[in-house]
Design an enzyme around this catalytic site. Structure first.
Site, mmCIF file in Angstrom:
data_model
loop_
_atom_site.group_PDB
_atom_site.id
_atom_site.type_symbol
_atom_site.label_atom_id
_atom_site.label_comp_id
_atom_site.label_asym_id
_atom_site.label_seq_id
_atom_site.Cartn_x
_atom_site.Cartn_y
_atom_site.Cartn_z
ATOM 1 N N HIS A 1 65.710 15.796 63.310
ATOM 2 C CA HIS A 1 66.232 14.879 62.190
ATOM 3 C C HIS A 1 66.537 15.997 60.791
ATOM 4 O O HIS A 1 67.759 16.154 60.668
ATOM 5 C CB HIS A 1 65.078 14.040 61.584
ATOM 6 C CG HIS A 1 64.843 13.052 62.897
ATOM 7 N ND1 HIS A 1 65.548 12.167 63.331
ATOM 8 C CD2 HIS A 1 63.565 12.881 63.403
ATOM 9 C CE1 HIS A 1 65.003 11.450 64.343
ATOM 10 N NE2 HIS A 1 63.787 11.721 64.453
HETATM 11 O O1 RIB Z 1 63.013 9.350 60.389
HETATM 12 C C1 RIB Z 1 62.909 10.631 60.555
HETATM 13 C C2 RIB Z 1 62.330 11.361 59.166
HETATM 14 O O2 RIB Z 1 61.084 10.679 59.131
HETATM 15 C C3 RIB Z 1 62.321 12.878 59.348
HETATM 16 O O3 RIB Z 1 62.433 13.323 57.784
HETATM 17 C C4 RIB Z 1 60.833 13.148 59.571
HETATM 18 O O4 RIB Z 1 60.281 14.323 59.038
HETATM 19 C C5 RIB Z 1 60.317 11.826 58.939
HETATM 20 O O5 RIB Z 1 59.921 12.133 57.736
#
Ligand code: RIB
Ligand code: CA
Length: 317
Positions: free
Chosen positions: A246
Site C-alpha cells: 500500500h
Molecule cells: O489500508 C492500508 C493502509 O492501512 C496502509 O496505510 C496500512 O499501513 C494501514 O495503515
C-alpha cells in the site's frame, strides 16, 4: 514542478510494515525527495509504537537527522481502531527491533505541521499521508491558513473499484478516522489518492521479494523480511502469490507519476452510514454536481513499480 526538481515532503505515518517500506523508499530517493520531517499518528498500532517505529526505520537508513514528531494518539471523534493482526504487536512484524537511536522531536506533530506550513513558501511542501488523517485534519481545523504552504496531499487511502479491507465498504486509513478524512477531502487542497484500486495491483510476489533481498544491502534484506511477514491475511483472502503493497505507492507516484493513471473525481467520505462508515464515495461517472476534488488513481504498472522500488532502494546502506 519539473520531474527532476527536489521536492520537500513531510511524511505523516502509522508504521506499520508498509509504512516502513515507504519511508525507506523515500529516503533512498534523496536526490529527488527532501524529507523535512516525519509526523507519527495512531493507526496500525498505538502512537507510542508508531512514533518509536518511525525512528527505528530512520536509524536503518542512517537518517536520524530527520525529526520525528508524535501526533494525535486517537481519532478526532471515534474510539481508536488498530491493526496488530496485520502488522504484529510491535507494528513491524518480520524484523527484530532494537530501541530507537534518537528521542522524539519536541512538540506535538500538529503544532509542527502548523508552524512548518505557515512559514513555508507558497505550495512548497508536499504532504504524504500514509495512515489515518487525524494530524492534518486537526491542523486544518486549528489553523485553516496553513493551506497555501501545501503543494499537494498525496495519500494512500480509500477504495472504489476495490472496496474495503476493514469492512466491506471501508479501507483502514479512512475507516480509522472518517471525520478526519472528510476534513482533508473537503479542504480544497490538491489531492492525489493511491487507493486500494492500485495497491491491490502491486503484489509482493516471492520473485519480487527475492529480487529486493538480493540487492545485497541491509535495506533490501529488511524490506524483504518485512514483506515476507506482511499481507498474509490478504494473501489468504485473495488467494494470490503475494500481498498488496500500500504505502510505498505514494512515494512511487512522487518519483514516477507515469506509472499510474486515473481520473479527477469528487470524493466524499461517509461518516454516518450504519454499514458504510469510512467509505470513500467516488463519483467516478460524474453523476452528481459535486466538483472534482481529487486525482483518483486506479491503474498502475506493477512491474514498473517494483523495478523503481528495487532500483531506488539499492542506494541505501
Ligand atoms: O489500508 C492500508 C493502509 O492501512 C496502509 O496505510 C496500512 O499501513 C494501514 O495503515
Ligand atoms: Ca500506513
Amino acid at each position: 514542478m519539473s520531474s527532476r526538481t527536489r521536492r520537500t515532503i513531510i511524511i505523516d505515518t502509522d508504521p506499520g510494515q508498509d509504512d516502513a517500506v515507504a519511508i525507506l523508499f523515500a529516503l533512498a530517493a534523496s536526490d529527488r525527495l527532501d524529507v523535512r520531517a516525519i509526523t507519527a499518528v495512531a493507526g496500525n498500532v498505538p502512537l507510542n509504537l508508531t512514533a518509536k517505529n518511525a525512528r527505528i526505520v530512520l536509524g536503518w537508513a542512517n537518517r536520524t537527522d530527520i525529526p520525528v514528531y508524535a501526533g494525535c494518539p486517537r481519532p478526532l471523534v471515534r474510539e481508536p481502531v488498530t491493526a496488530e493482526h496485520v502488522h504484529g504487536e510491535t507494528g513491524l512484524d518480520g524484523v527484530p527491533l532494537q530501541e530507537a537511536d534518537v528521542e522524539l522531536a519536541n512538540g506535538h506533530a500538529v503544532d509542527f505541521l502548523i508552524k512548518a506550513l505557515r512559514s513555508a513558501g507558497p505550495a512548497s511542501i508536499t504532504l504524504c499521508l500514509l495512515g489515518p488523517m487525524t494530524n492534518l485534519a486537526a491542523a486544518l481545523v486549528q489553523e485553516p491558513d496553513i493551506r497555501p504552504g501545501i503543494s499537494e496531499v498525496v495519500l494512500m487511502g480509500g477504495g472504489y473499484h476495490v472496496s474495503g479491507n476493514v469492512t466491506p465498504a471501508a479501507e483502514f486509513n479512512v475507516y480509522a478516522d472518517p471525520e478526519a478524512a472528510a476534513v482533508v477531502f473537503g479542504s480544497g487542497i490538491p489531492m492525489v489518492v493511491l487507493p486500494l484500486d492500485v495497491t491491490h495491483q502491486v503484489l509482493s510476489t516471492k520473485e519480487r521479494i527475492t529480487r529486493l533481498e538480493n540487492i545485497g544491502n541491509r535495506a533490501g534484506k529488511l524490506i524483504a523480511a518485512i514483506l515476507r511477514a506482511h499481507g498474509l491475511i490478504e494473501i489468504e483472502q485473495m488467494g494470490t502469490d503475494g500481498g498488496p503493497l500500500h504505502d510505498p505507492t505514494v512515494i512511487a507516484y512522487l518519483l514516477q507519476p507515469s506509472l499510474f493513471c486515473g481520473r479527477m473525481v469528487n470524493v466524499t467520505v461517509e461518516t454516518r452510514g450504519e454499514f458504510t462508515v469510512g467509505e470513500t464515495v467516488v463519483d467516478w461517472r460524474g453523476v452528481t454536481e459535486r466538483p472534482p476534488n481529487a486525482l483518483w488513481l486506479n491503474q498502475v504498472d506493477s512491474n514498473g513499480f517494483y523495478e523503481l522500488l528495487t532500483e531506488t532502494v539499492k542506494r541505501l546502506p
